[in-house]
Design an enzyme around this catalytic site. Structure first.
Site, PDB file in Angstrom:
ATOM      1  N   GLU A   1      -9.933   1.963   4.385  1.00 13.26           N
ATOM      2  CA  GLU A   1      -9.665   3.173   3.574  1.00 13.26           C
ATOM      3  C   GLU A   1     -10.990   3.739   3.034  1.00 13.26           C
ATOM      4  OE1 GLU A   1      -6.527   2.651   0.501  1.00 13.26           O
ATOM      5  OE2 GLU A   1      -8.074   3.153  -0.962  1.00 13.26           O
TER       6      GLU A   1
ATOM      7  N   LYS B   1      -4.441  -6.776   3.404  1.00 10.25           N
ATOM      8  CA  LYS B   1      -4.443  -5.631   2.481  1.00 10.25           C
ATOM      9  C   LYS B   1      -5.872  -5.278   2.056  1.00 10.25           C
ATOM     10  CE  LYS B   1      -3.070  -2.335  -0.214  1.00 10.25           C
ATOM     11  NZ  LYS B   1      -3.853  -2.168  -1.367  1.00 10.25           N
TER      12      LYS B   1
ATOM     13  N   SER C   1       0.818  -1.204   0.000  1.00 10.30           N
ATOM     14  CA  SER C   1       0.000   0.000   0.000  1.00 10.30           C
ATOM     15  C   SER C   1       0.854   1.257   0.000  1.00 10.30           C
ATOM     16  CB  SER C   1      -0.923   0.024   1.212  1.00 10.30           C
ATOM     17  OG  SER C   1      -1.655   1.237   1.224  1.00 10.30           O
TER      18      SER C   1
ATOM     19  N   HIS D   1      -7.428  -3.472   4.809  1.00 11.49           N
ATOM     20  CA  HIS D   1      -6.841  -2.120   4.790  1.00 11.49           C
ATOM     21  C   HIS D   1      -7.635  -1.243   3.821  1.00 11.49           C
ATOM     22  CE1 HIS D   1      -4.472   0.852   2.573  1.00 11.49           C
ATOM     23  NE2 HIS D   1      -3.804   1.086   3.693  1.00 11.49           N
ATOM     24  N   ASN D   2      -7.884  -1.771   2.642  1.00 11.10           N
ATOM     25  CA  ASN D   2      -8.617  -0.989   1.641  1.00 11.10           C
ATOM     26  C   ASN D   2     -10.055  -0.735   2.074  1.00 11.10           C
ATOM     27  OD1 ASN D   2      -6.246  -1.238   0.193  1.00 11.10           O
ATOM     28  ND2 ASN D   2      -7.282  -1.593  -1.748  1.00 11.10           N
TER      29      ASN D   2
HETATM   30  C1  6PG Z   1      -3.276   1.463  -1.557  1.00  6.99           C
HETATM   31  C2  6PG Z   1      -4.629   1.652  -2.223  1.00  6.99           C
HETATM   32  C3  6PG Z   1      -4.663   1.029  -3.574  1.00  6.99           C
HETATM   33  C4  6PG Z   1      -5.998   1.023  -4.299  1.00  6.99           C
HETATM   34  C5  6PG Z   1      -6.672   2.309  -4.474  1.00  6.99           C
HETATM   35  C6  6PG Z   1      -7.886   2.196  -5.373  1.00  6.99           C
HETATM   36  O1  6PG Z   1      -3.300   0.874  -0.488  1.00  6.99           O
HETATM   37  O2  6PG Z   1      -2.269   1.933  -2.063  1.00  6.99           O
HETATM   38  O3  6PG Z   1      -5.593   1.038  -1.448  1.00  6.99           O
HETATM   39  O4  6PG Z   1      -4.269  -0.304  -3.411  1.00  6.99           O
HETATM   40  O5  6PG Z   1      -5.751   0.545  -5.564  1.00  6.99           O
HETATM   41  O6  6PG Z   1      -6.949   2.937  -3.302  1.00  6.99           O
HETATM   42  O7  6PG Z   1      -9.029   1.881  -4.706  1.00  6.99           O
HETATM   43  P1  6PG Z   1     -10.466   2.106  -5.375  1.00  6.99           P
HETATM   44  O8  6PG Z   1     -10.276   2.357  -6.824  1.00  6.99           O
HETATM   45  O9  6PG Z   1     -11.207   0.856  -5.128  1.00  6.99           O
HETATM   46  O10 6PG Z   1     -11.023   3.302  -4.685  1.00  6.99           O
END
Ligand code: 6PG
Length: 474
Positions: free
Chosen positions: A190, A183, A129, A186-187
């Site tokens: 996010e 991960k 990430s 994590h997303n």
């Molecule tokens: C990271 C991000 C990454 C992810 C984007 C896109 O940890 O660097 O999570 O892996 O690709 O955030 O997420 P979305 O397109 O689903 O919003």
């Protein structure tokens, strides 16, 4: 011929930056891309940063790696990944390692790991990430796979990862799909974090009539306190940005339909299977989906709304900050619950404190607050929920009045806050002595003889609802 310490195949932005990061740390890096142009470009542009060994095909790529071979695959997650892995596996020997650094679905990683294990090849599904910048300057790295593979890979990954207080944001997560699972969560977190921030913005803008520039200032101030995080920091940047063409706030010229690549959705799908209520993540995914239905939104614009549309009191800013903090605690607690559940289900034995540690830097959800989460799990590794850790319980107690005011104000002025509202509902549900689930059990038994348990006796029971209404052991 000198051999490479490690290789990267797939040289789009993430792969290229990861290869450069490795080279900058003194590793000789074999580089390969399906179209050779990208490989040549990388060497021409950045060759001076370290030692790159370009390869035009996978065979020479594999041949240029030291044994045991370490190859990182950085291709877009999906069927393409299988093709590259299969080709690499054909060329490799027992003891070699294939690292998948894309956002693969953890069940795919489990399948791939099992297949390669048969051949004696280590498959390491790794969450990475931090976006392009993170890949280059220090990402947060979440590797799964065998412990043995971590012995050979871990030191390199820890070397190139972000550091917080000198501690690398990379550690062994657990067997097979554990790294990609972590991960994925994590997303999901996010998504929840971004949704909560977006609700704060929307509510303050609507309730106080604040401009994006004023709101940028508020987020900047918030970033100096307990909310300090990368996402709050970039929110201030985005809100302060002005569109060069129109002179309007950038946020006002962007189409309000949020897209997604799928990791948030996967998180919710997995949470449904595991029976973990990740309401914050789910609301965030659904809010994105709702935004993407312009026809329905246009049709619904005529529906009735409340008469009041704002509040005059500036103290509302602090209330929203508190609501954001409290809701964020709930979202993270739920994400960690999902990791706990999966760890039990798949026998991963994931150390939650260690996950909070490697999320402190490098990744998208990096935040000051993660150090508190680390402390909470370090103090009590079997913590039932993050919410009851002393620090967080006190923070929630302090925030709850403001949180309730925010949710009721939002409802009264008609601003949707699914993240704030569902987080508060979760908090209140978890605190409840008795839940209406008892009534649901009664209804289920009534229409389907699904039986229920009692509070005062062991066993399952059924009431003869259509007959004499006597209770019998089921
Ligand atoms: C990271 C991000 C990454 C992810 C984007 C896109 O940890 O660097 O999570 O892996 O690709 O955030 O997420 P979305 O397109 O689903 O919003």
């Amino acid at each position: 011929m000198d051999l490479a310490d490690i290789g990267v195949t797939g040289l789009a932005t993430m792969g290229r930056n990861l290869a450069r990061n490795l080279a900058r740390h003194g590793y000789a890096v074999a580089v390969h891309n399906r179209t050779a142009g990208r490989t040549e470009e990388l060497v021409a542009q950045f060759g001076g940063e370290g030692t790159f060994l370009p390869a035009t095909d996978l065979k020479s790529f594999v041949a240029s790696l030291k044994r045991p071979r370490r190859a990182i695959v950085m291709v877009k997650a999906g069927p393409g990944t299988d093709a590259v892995i299969d080709q690499l596996a054909e060329l490799m020997e027992p003891g070699d390692m294939i690292v998948d650094g894309g956002n693969a679905l953890f069940t795919d990683t489990r399948r791939r790991e099992a297949a390669l294990r048969e051949k004696g090849i280590h498959f390491v599904g790794t969450g990475i990430s931090g976006g392009e910048e993170g890949a280059l300057h220090g990402p947060s790295i979440m590797p799964g796979g065998s412990r043995e593979s971590y012995e050979a890979l871990g030191p390199i990954l820890e070397d190139i990862a972000a550091k917080v207080d000198g501690v690398p944001c990379a550690t062994y997560v657990g067997p097979d799909g554990a790294g990609h699972f972590v991960k994925m969560v994590h997303n999901g977190i996010e998504y929840a974090d971004m949704q909560l921030i977006a609700e704060s913005y929307d509510l303050l803008r609507q309730a106080l009539g604040a401009t994006p520039a004023e709101l940028a200032e508020i987020f900047r101030e918030w970033n100096a306190g307990e909310l300090e995080s990368y996402l709050i920091e970039i929110t201030a940047e985005v809100l302060a940005h002005v569109d060069a063409e129109t002179g309007k706030p950038f946020v006002d010229v962007v189409l309000d339909q949020a897209e997604q690549k799928g990791t948030g959705r996967w998180t919710v799908q997995s949470a449904l299977d595991l029976g973990v209520p990740v309401t914050g993540i789910a609301e965030a995914v659904f809010a994105r989906s709702l935004s993407g239905h312009p026809e329905q939104r246009a049709a619904a614009r005529a529906l009735a709304g409340p008469a009041v549309s704002g509040v005059a009191d500036r103290s509302f800013v602090e209330d929203v900050r508190q609501a954001l903090y409290a809701s964020k605690i709930v979202a993270y607690a739920q994400g960690f619950d999902q990791i706990t559940a999966a760890s039990q289900e798949f026998g991963w034995d994931i150390d939650r404190g260690a996950m909070a540690t490697i999320w402190r830097g490098g990744c998208i959800i990096r935040a000051r607050f993660l150090d508190r989460i680390r402390q909470a799990f370090d103090a009590d590794p079997s913590l039932a929920t993050l919410l009851v850790d002393r620090y967080f319980a006190d923070a929630l107690a302090l925030a709850q009045d403001a949180w309730r005011r925010v949710v009721s104000t939002a409802a009264s002025i008609g601003v949707p806050t699914p993240g704030f509202s569902s987080a508060l509902a979760y908090y209140d549900a978890l605190r409840r002595d008795r839940l209406p689930a008892a009534l649901i059990q009664g209804q289920r038994d009534f229409f389907g003889a699904h039986t229920y348990r009692r509070v005062d006796r062991e066993g399952a029971f059924h009431t003869d609802w259509s007959g004499d209404r006597a209770e019998r052991p089921a």
